[in-house]
Design a protein around this motif. Structure first.
Motif, mmCIF file in Angstrom:
data_model
loop_
_atom_site.group_PDB
_atom_site.id
_atom_site.type_symbol
_atom_site.label_atom_id
_atom_site.label_comp_id
_atom_site.label_asym_id
_atom_site.label_seq_id
_atom_site.Cartn_x
_atom_site.Cartn_y
_atom_site.Cartn_z
ATOM 1 N N LYS A 45 0.977 -1.121 0.038
ATOM 2 C CA LYS A 45 -0.072 -0.055 -0.061
ATOM 3 C C LYS A 45 0.695 1.367 0.086
ATOM 4 C CE LYS A 45 -4.193 -1.292 2.277
ATOM 5 N NZ LYS A 45 -4.820 -1.417 3.636
ATOM 6 N N ASP A 126 -14.877 1.717 4.450
ATOM 7 C CA ASP A 126 -14.607 2.064 2.917
ATOM 8 C C ASP A 126 -15.464 1.164 2.224
ATOM 9 O OD1 ASP A 126 -13.499 2.033 0.617
ATOM 10 O OD2 ASP A 126 -11.468 1.720 1.433
ATOM 11 N N THR A 128 -15.700 0.619 -0.815
ATOM 12 C CA THR A 128 -15.088 -0.346 -1.772
ATOM 13 C C THR A 128 -14.556 -1.551 -1.247
ATOM 14 O OG1 THR A 128 -13.075 0.815 -1.721
ATOM 15 C CG2 THR A 128 -14.388 1.368 -3.605
ATOM 16 N N LYS A 129 -14.092 -1.459 0.085
ATOM 17 C CA LYS A 129 -13.805 -2.617 0.624
ATOM 18 C C LYS A 129 -14.605 -3.379 1.386
ATOM 19 C CE LYS A 129 -9.931 -1.211 2.791
ATOM 20 N NZ LYS A 129 -8.890 -0.974 3.764
ATOM 21 N N TYR A 130 -15.795 -2.571 2.113
ATOM 22 C CA TYR A 130 -16.637 -3.205 2.943
ATOM 23 C C TYR A 130 -17.932 -2.842 2.473
ATOM 24 C CZ TYR A 130 -12.526 -3.484 5.850
ATOM 25 O OH TYR A 130 -11.185 -3.716 6.451
#
Ligand code: ATP
Length: 363
Positions: A45, A126, A128-130
């Motif tokens: 990251k 987030d 997009t992640k969750y």
């Protein structure tokens, strides 16, 4: 480098194992319960991004956070570097002219479209992640409501109750509340636009979501419907719901919203309370002066006074004057000196419409 903590699930026994490592590092894990061996590579990251994201995720007094959102459709830049925060429990108005990027922003918040850049979180998650976790908090009324036309209103609502894991018992009271109880067994295909909109509102608030996102909720509603929806929004706020509302009806937004963001040509041009926006733009209050009789002398004297921006004769008895606050008293004195008799005087603060028009000039 930042150490990253992570929880992984043993594929064999389901045991949750806590691990730590650096981005890009490959580690071997042995499950302490069943001794199964495995390898885990920590995702690489960018440190700066991670830093910003962690700061945002911790800060969950903001229920919706949008940072640097960008979305392009082919060559059309629908939104560019859009950032704003919606605080817990507030009613947040999202305004902009046609094509400004409101629906694109809402679809991005809901994770319905792929974004080109930026970060969005819902209750710290987030999107997009969750996505699944984040969406659990949200009730959504889209700009164009759609239902299964060959199912009845009740069947449609039950279908969505099942999806949301909400008891079907919640459906009838909602149909009652939105004035649809008599039509509940009619197929939605026979419904008027306003009836579908009412059903859309009922669907959005099924299960009492913590966050309500409404894209043009007054679309197609009659005045009774508009008042009903407004009352419901205010009641939901009382119960702690955070409401994000996009609308073209500026007077309505002004009445119910704690803060607003204004978007123009894909860019946020303001975010604040209506009152503060008016003050920042140095918009002047309007005086509505009712006189026994209006004379030419009165109008001309006021028109020539330094600090008077605008004077308009509204009808036989009423004048509208926009001027600096400091010369209000001088205007009144000038009327009296010209033998005018004041019957009534009202001062109106700048409206959201004035703020909106000023900020979206040429939009
Ligand atoms: P309105 O108030 O008219 O609903 P809006 O503020 O919601 O407008 P968006 O629908 O977000 O605006 O559109 C922003 C820009 O992106 C517009 O120029 C629009 O033409 C363009 N756009 C939106 N969706 C698409 C799409 N699917 N494909 C191509 N362009 C799109």
């Amino acid at each position: 480098m930042f150490m990253v903590a992570k929880k992984v699930k043993c594929p064999k026994c389901g045991n949750i194992i806590k691990i730590e490592g650096n981005p890009g590092e490959k580690i071997t894990i042995v499950c302490p319960k069943c001794s199964t061996k495995g390898v885990y590579i920590f995702p690489k990251k960018d440190d700066t991004t991670r830093d910003i994201k962690e700061e945002i995720e911790k800060n969950i007094e903001y229920v919706i956070q949008v940072r640097g959102l960008s979305k392009t459709y082919n060559s059309v830049k629908a939104v560019q570097d859009v950032s704003f925060n919606v605080k817990k429990g507030e009613i947040f108005g999202f305004l902009g002219p046609n094509g400004a990027g409101k629906t694109t922003t809402i679809k991005s918040i809901l994770g319905l479209i792929h974004i080109d850049g930026g970060y969005i979180s819902i209750n710290g998650y987030d999107i997009t992640k969750y996505s699944k976790k984040a969406k659990k908090y949200i009730g959504y009324l889209p700009e164009k409501v759609a239902f299964y036309d060959n199912l009845t209103a009740y069947q449609n609502l039950c279908f969505y109750a099942d999806i949301k894991n909400v008891s079907r018992d919640a459906c009838k009271p909602l149909l009652q509340e939105f004035g649809l109880i008599e039509a509940m067994n009619k197929k939605v295909g026979t419904f008027s636009k306003g009836m579908k909109q009412r059903l859309g509102m009922a669907r959005a608030i099924l299960g009492n979501p913590a966050i309500l996102i409404l894209d043009e909720p007054s679309n197609g509603l009659d005045p009774r419907g508009v008042a009903l929806v407004r009352r419901k929004i205010l009641q939901m706020k009382e119960d702690g719901t955070t409401v994000f509302i996009s609308s073209h009806i500026l007077s309505e937004i002004q009445e119910i919203c704690d803060r607003v963001a204004i978007i123009n040509k894909g860019v946020i041009v303001a975010e604040d309370s209506v009152e503060n926006l008016g003050a920042k733009l140095k918009l002047k209050p309007r005086m509505i002066i009712e006189l026994e009789e209006i004379s030419e002398d009165i109008v001309e004297t006021i028109r020539r006074m330094p600090g008077v921006e605008h004077i308009d004769v509204l009808d036989k008895r009423k004048l509208e004057v926009i001027c600096n606050s400091e010369i209000k008293a001088k205007v009144i004195l000038a009327i009296e000196e010209n033998k005018g008799k004041i019957l009534n005087l009202q001062t109106k603060e700048p409206t959201l419409e004035e703020v909106f028009l000023r900020l979206t000039e040429g939009g």
